[in-house]
Motif scaffolding. Structure first.
Motif, PDB file in Angstrom:
ATOM      1  N   PHE A   1       0.830  -1.195   0.000  1.00  0.00           N
ATOM      2  CA  PHE A   1       0.000   0.000   0.000  1.00  0.00           C
ATOM      3  C   PHE A   1       0.870   1.253   0.000  1.00  0.00           C
ATOM      4  O   PHE A   1       0.631   2.195  -0.736  1.00  0.00           O
ATOM      5  CB  PHE A   1      -0.942   0.008   1.202  1.00  0.00           C
ATOM      6  N   SER A   2       1.918   1.261   0.823  1.00  0.00           N
ATOM      7  CA  SER A   2       2.827   2.405   0.905  1.00  0.00           C
ATOM      8  C   SER A   2       3.536   2.626  -0.422  1.00  0.00           C
ATOM      9  O   SER A   2       3.699   3.752  -0.871  1.00  0.00           O
ATOM     10  CB  SER A   2       3.855   2.201   2.013  1.00  0.00           C
ATOM     11  N   ALA A   3       3.973   1.537  -1.074  1.00  0.00           N
ATOM     12  CA  ALA A   3       4.654   1.658  -2.368  1.00  0.00           C
ATOM     13  C   ALA A   3       3.705   2.229  -3.412  1.00  0.00           C
ATOM     14  O   ALA A   3       4.084   3.075  -4.212  1.00  0.00           O
ATOM     15  CB  ALA A   3       5.189   0.299  -2.813  1.00  0.00           C
ATOM     16  N   ALA A   4       2.455   1.796  -3.397  1.00  0.00           N
ATOM     17  CA  ALA A   4       1.480   2.311  -4.356  1.00  0.00           C
ATOM     18  C   ALA A   4       1.214   3.787  -4.102  1.00  0.00           C
ATOM     19  O   ALA A   4       1.102   4.579  -5.027  1.00  0.00           O
ATOM     20  CB  ALA A   4       0.187   1.511  -4.270  1.00  0.00           C
ATOM     21  N   ALA A   5       1.120   4.181  -2.843  1.00  0.00           N
ATOM     22  CA  ALA A   5       0.890   5.586  -2.517  1.00  0.00           C
ATOM     23  C   ALA A   5       2.070   6.436  -2.939  1.00  0.00           C
ATOM     24  O   ALA A   5       1.907   7.534  -3.457  1.00  0.00           O
ATOM     25  CB  ALA A   5       0.633   5.735  -1.022  1.00  0.00           C
ATOM     26  N   PHE A   6       3.296   5.931  -2.750  1.00  0.00           N
ATOM     27  CA  PHE A   6       4.486   6.669  -3.149  1.00  0.00           C
ATOM     28  C   PHE A   6       4.534   6.824  -4.662  1.00  0.00           C
ATOM     29  O   PHE A   6       4.828   7.884  -5.181  1.00  0.00           O
ATOM     30  CB  PHE A   6       5.750   5.963  -2.650  1.00  0.00           C
ATOM     31  N   ALA A   7       4.220   5.757  -5.385  1.00  0.00           N
ATOM     32  CA  ALA A   7       4.248   5.802  -6.840  1.00  0.00           C
ATOM     33  C   ALA A   7       3.224   6.795  -7.372  1.00  0.00           C
ATOM     34  O   ALA A   7       3.414   7.389  -8.421  1.00  0.00           O
ATOM     35  CB  ALA A   7       4.002   4.411  -7.412  1.00  0.00           C
ATOM     36  N   ALA A   8       2.136   6.991  -6.638  1.00  0.00           N
ATOM     37  CA  ALA A   8       1.099   7.920  -7.084  1.00  0.00           C
ATOM     38  C   ALA A   8       1.594   9.364  -7.060  1.00  0.00           C
ATOM     39  O   ALA A   8       1.011  10.220  -7.702  1.00  0.00           O
ATOM     40  CB  ALA A   8      -0.140   7.768  -6.208  1.00  0.00           C
ATOM     41  N   ASP A   9       2.662   9.675  -6.296  1.00  0.00           N
ATOM     42  CA  ASP A   9       3.213  11.026  -6.248  1.00  0.00           C
ATOM     43  C   ASP A   9       3.844  11.439  -7.572  1.00  0.00           C
ATOM     44  O   ASP A   9       3.960  12.609  -7.857  1.00  0.00           O
ATOM     45  CB  ASP A   9       4.269  11.139  -5.147  1.00  0.00           C
ATOM     46  N   ALA A  10       4.294  10.481  -8.343  1.00  0.00           N
ATOM     47  CA  ALA A  10       4.987  10.781  -9.591  1.00  0.00           C
ATOM     48  C   ALA A  10       3.998  10.839 -10.749  1.00  0.00           C
ATOM     49  O   ALA A  10       3.273   9.883 -10.999  1.00  0.00           O
ATOM     50  CB  ALA A  10       6.058   9.739  -9.861  1.00  0.00           C
ATOM     51  N   PRO A  11       3.939  11.964 -11.459  1.00  0.00           N
ATOM     52  CA  PRO A  11       3.052  12.058 -12.621  1.00  0.00           C
ATOM     53  C   PRO A  11       3.615  11.235 -13.782  1.00  0.00           C
ATOM     54  O   PRO A  11       4.770  10.815 -13.745  1.00  0.00           O
ATOM     55  CB  PRO A  11       3.073  13.549 -12.945  1.00  0.00           C
ATOM     56  N   PRO A  12       2.817  11.005 -14.822  1.00  0.00           N
ATOM     57  CA  PRO A  12       3.335  10.285 -15.984  1.00  0.00           C
ATOM     58  C   PRO A  12       4.549  11.010 -16.565  1.00  0.00           C
ATOM     59  O   PRO A  12       4.637  12.237 -16.497  1.00  0.00           O
ATOM     60  CB  PRO A  12       2.168  10.310 -16.979  1.00  0.00           C
ATOM     61  N   ALA A  13       5.456  10.259 -17.121  1.00  0.00           N
ATOM     62  CA  ALA A  13       6.671  10.846 -17.700  1.00  0.00           C
ATOM     63  C   ALA A  13       6.334  11.732 -18.888  1.00  0.00           C
ATOM     64  O   ALA A  13       5.417  11.446 -19.663  1.00  0.00           O
ATOM     65  CB  ALA A  13       7.625   9.735 -18.122  1.00  0.00           C
ATOM     66  N   LEU A  14       7.093  12.801 -19.017  1.00  0.00           N
ATOM     67  CA  LEU A  14       6.996  13.654 -20.197  1.00  0.00           C
ATOM     68  C   LEU A  14       7.783  12.990 -21.319  1.00  0.00           C
ATOM     69  O   LEU A  14       8.682  12.184 -21.072  1.00  0.00           O
ATOM     70  CB  LEU A  14       7.554  15.041 -19.886  1.00  0.00           C
ATOM     71  N   THR A  15       7.464  13.347 -22.563  1.00  0.00           N
ATOM     72  CA  THR A  15       8.132  12.756 -23.723  1.00  0.00           C
ATOM     73  C   THR A  15       8.428  13.842 -24.755  1.00  0.00           C
ATOM     74  O   THR A  15       8.113  15.021 -24.541  1.00  0.00           O
ATOM     75  CB  THR A  15       7.249  11.671 -24.379  1.00  0.00           C
ATOM     76  N   ALA A  16       8.964  13.445 -25.897  1.00  0.00           N
ATOM     77  CA  ALA A  16       9.245  14.392 -26.978  1.00  0.00           C
ATOM     78  C   ALA A  16       7.963  15.082 -27.448  1.00  0.00           C
ATOM     79  O   ALA A  16       8.011  16.199 -27.963  1.00  0.00           O
ATOM     80  CB  ALA A  16       9.930  13.676 -28.139  1.00  0.00           C
ATOM     81  N   ALA A  17       6.816  14.455 -27.253  1.00  0.00           N
ATOM     82  CA  ALA A  17       5.536  15.068 -27.629  1.00  0.00           C
ATOM     83  C   ALA A  17       5.247  16.318 -26.799  1.00  0.00           C
ATOM     84  O   ALA A  17       4.409  17.141 -27.185  1.00  0.00           O
ATOM     85  CB  ALA A  17       4.405  14.051 -27.465  1.00  0.00           C
ATOM     86  N   ASP A  18       5.928  16.480 -25.663  1.00  0.00           N
ATOM     87  CA  ASP A  18       5.735  17.658 -24.809  1.00  0.00           C
ATOM     88  C   ASP A  18       6.667  18.808 -25.176  1.00  0.00           C
ATOM     89  O   ASP A  18       6.652  19.848 -24.510  1.00  0.00           O
ATOM     90  CB  ASP A  18       5.924  17.256 -23.337  1.00  0.00           C
ATOM     91  N   ASP A  19       7.472  18.638 -26.208  1.00  0.00           N
ATOM     92  CA  ASP A  19       8.394  19.683 -26.656  1.00  0.00           C
ATOM     93  C   ASP A  19       7.620  20.970 -26.936  1.00  0.00           C
ATOM     94  O   ASP A  19       6.596  20.962 -27.619  1.00  0.00           O
ATOM     95  CB  ASP A  19       9.117  19.219 -27.919  1.00  0.00           C
TER      96      ASP A  19
END
Length: 142
Positions: free
Chosen positions: A13-31
């Protein structure tokens, strides 16, 4: 026996909550885009395709602002390749920590480290805007 299972559940549960802090990765499409996060965001990352066997690597060319800072070196992970084939490319990941409110613009360049004259083969410029935590307004009654 119940205690170890309960402990494992707490860890997952703690690992899932921690992972939720990180938004999806940005990519070249975000240039060229401005991406807004709240101050509650702790980390963010940019994932870009590349192939270091060609001599090209992604590097942080410029950071203008103090709202985010690089967290470690840019890491490379090769794509799974059939058999023992090498040189198939993969992804470079640049991680950043959120430090304060404000805007930061950064430029990542795909180039050979020993070449100083030609411009980078590719570049990605992203602006990150860190804003205060959103305030929830009570529902208005009619």
């Amino acid at each position: 026996r119940v205690a170890p299972i309960a402990f494992l559940g707490l860890v997952l549960f703690s690992a899932a909550a921690f992972a939720a802090d990180a938004p999806p990765a940005l990519t070249a499409a975000d240039d060229g885009k401005t991406i807004t996060y709240t101050v509650l965001t702790k980390t963010m990352s940019v994932v870009l395709d590349g192939n270091p066997t060609t001599g090209f690597c992604w590097t942080i060319a410029k950071i203008d602002g103090k709202s985010i800072v690089p967290n470690g070196e840019i890491a490379y992970k090769a794509n799974p390749a059939p058999g023992r084939m090498v040189g198939g490319g993969g992804q470079f990941t640049a991680n950043f920590d959120v430090k304060e409110l404000g805007k930061t613009t950064f430029v990542l360049e795909y180039k050979r480290s020993w070449e100083t004259t030609p411009p980078a083969a590719k570049s990605v410029t992203i602006t990150v805007n860190i804003v205060p935590e959103a305030v929830t307004q009570p529902a208005t009654q009619k």
